[in-house]
Design an enzyme around this catalytic site. Structure first.
Site, PDB file in Angstrom:
ATOM      1  N   CYS A   1       0.757  -1.121   0.014  1.00 14.87           N
ATOM      2  CA  CYS A   1       0.072  -0.169   0.149  1.00 14.87           C
ATOM      3  C   CYS A   1       0.935   1.278   0.004  1.00 14.87           C
ATOM      4  O   CYS A   1       2.104   0.907   0.608  1.00 14.87           O
ATOM      5  CB  CYS A   1      -0.920   0.028   1.251  1.00 14.87           C
ATOM      6  SG  CYS A   1      -1.907   1.144   1.938  1.00 14.87           S
TER       7      CYS A   1
ATOM      8  N   CYS B   1      -4.296  -0.981  -2.217  1.00 10.99           N
ATOM      9  CA  CYS B   1      -4.321   0.437  -2.605  1.00 10.99           C
ATOM     10  C   CYS B   1      -4.240   0.817  -4.171  1.00 10.99           C
ATOM     11  O   CYS B   1      -3.448  -0.021  -4.774  1.00 10.99           O
ATOM     12  CB  CYS B   1      -4.093   1.179  -2.004  1.00 10.99           C
ATOM     13  SG  CYS B   1      -2.350   1.843  -2.074  1.00 10.99           S
TER      14      CYS B   1
ATOM     15  N   CYS C   1       6.690  -0.922  -9.253  1.00  7.92           N
ATOM     16  CA  CYS C   1       7.124  -1.787  -7.832  1.00  7.92           C
ATOM     17  C   CYS C   1       8.805  -2.209  -8.168  1.00  7.92           C
ATOM     18  O   CYS C   1       9.055  -2.432  -9.309  1.00  7.92           O
ATOM     19  CB  CYS C   1       6.470  -3.066  -7.624  1.00  7.92           C
ATOM     20  SG  CYS C   1       4.792  -2.616  -7.287  1.00  7.92           S
TER      21      CYS C   1
END
Length: 166
Positions: free
Chosen positions: A12, A88, A96
């Protein structure tokens, strides 16, 4: 996948509420079969007190929960993840890190209760709603016959769980 413990990372942006709750829930419900962590792309630096209060009220362990950066899980010394689940929408859209172990990923977006403004009752309701959704999704994860599913079937199951509302 083997019958070993499955490592799961919940991602998140702030790592203060949703991912923290998910970490605590899975570590308790999936004990012996799953090991969960959480992290954020831009961690808040502290766990939201409403998340801690809700977890404790529901008899989940909160010892050791902390807001942390996802970089902790991208290095060579990090535990290899089997699953990386974003909780989220903002984190789902970010680039990432490359996770060791080439984990399977899915998006389990939930509204951010930490962003809710209003009375204590309104804020508590937002945290309760988030908790109910995460608890239901994680309960479904813990009963998946992971070892019996091929990669495509498992990916579909993870995506489907991310659509469950409560």
């Amino acid at each position: 996948m083997s019958t070993n413990v499955h490592n799961v990372l919940f991602i998140c942006t702030g790592n203060s509420a949703r991912s923290i709750m998910a970490e605590a829930i899975l570590n308790q419900l999936g004990a012996g079969r799953f090991r969960a962590w959480s992290a954020g792309s831009h961690p808040a630096g502290e766990v939201n007190p409403n998340a801690i209060e809700l977890l404790e009220r529901n008899r989940f362990k909160t010892t050791g929960l902390r807001s942390k950066n996802w970089d902790e899980f991208a290095g060579p010394d990090a535990p290899p993840m089997n699953f990386v689940l974003t909780v989220c929408d903002k984190a789902a859209g970010e680039v990432c890190p490359v996770w060791p172990g080439q984990p399977m990923s899915a998006h389990w977006g939930v509204e951010d209760p930490a962003a809710v403004k209003g009375s204590r009752e309104v804020i508590q309701r937002a945290f309760n709603d988030c908790f109910i959704v995460m608890n239901r999704r994680i309960s479904l994860l813990t009963v998946l016959p992971i070892e019996k599913l091929d990669k495509l079937a498992l990916k579909k199951e993870l995506a489907d769980i991310g659509q469950v509302k409560a």
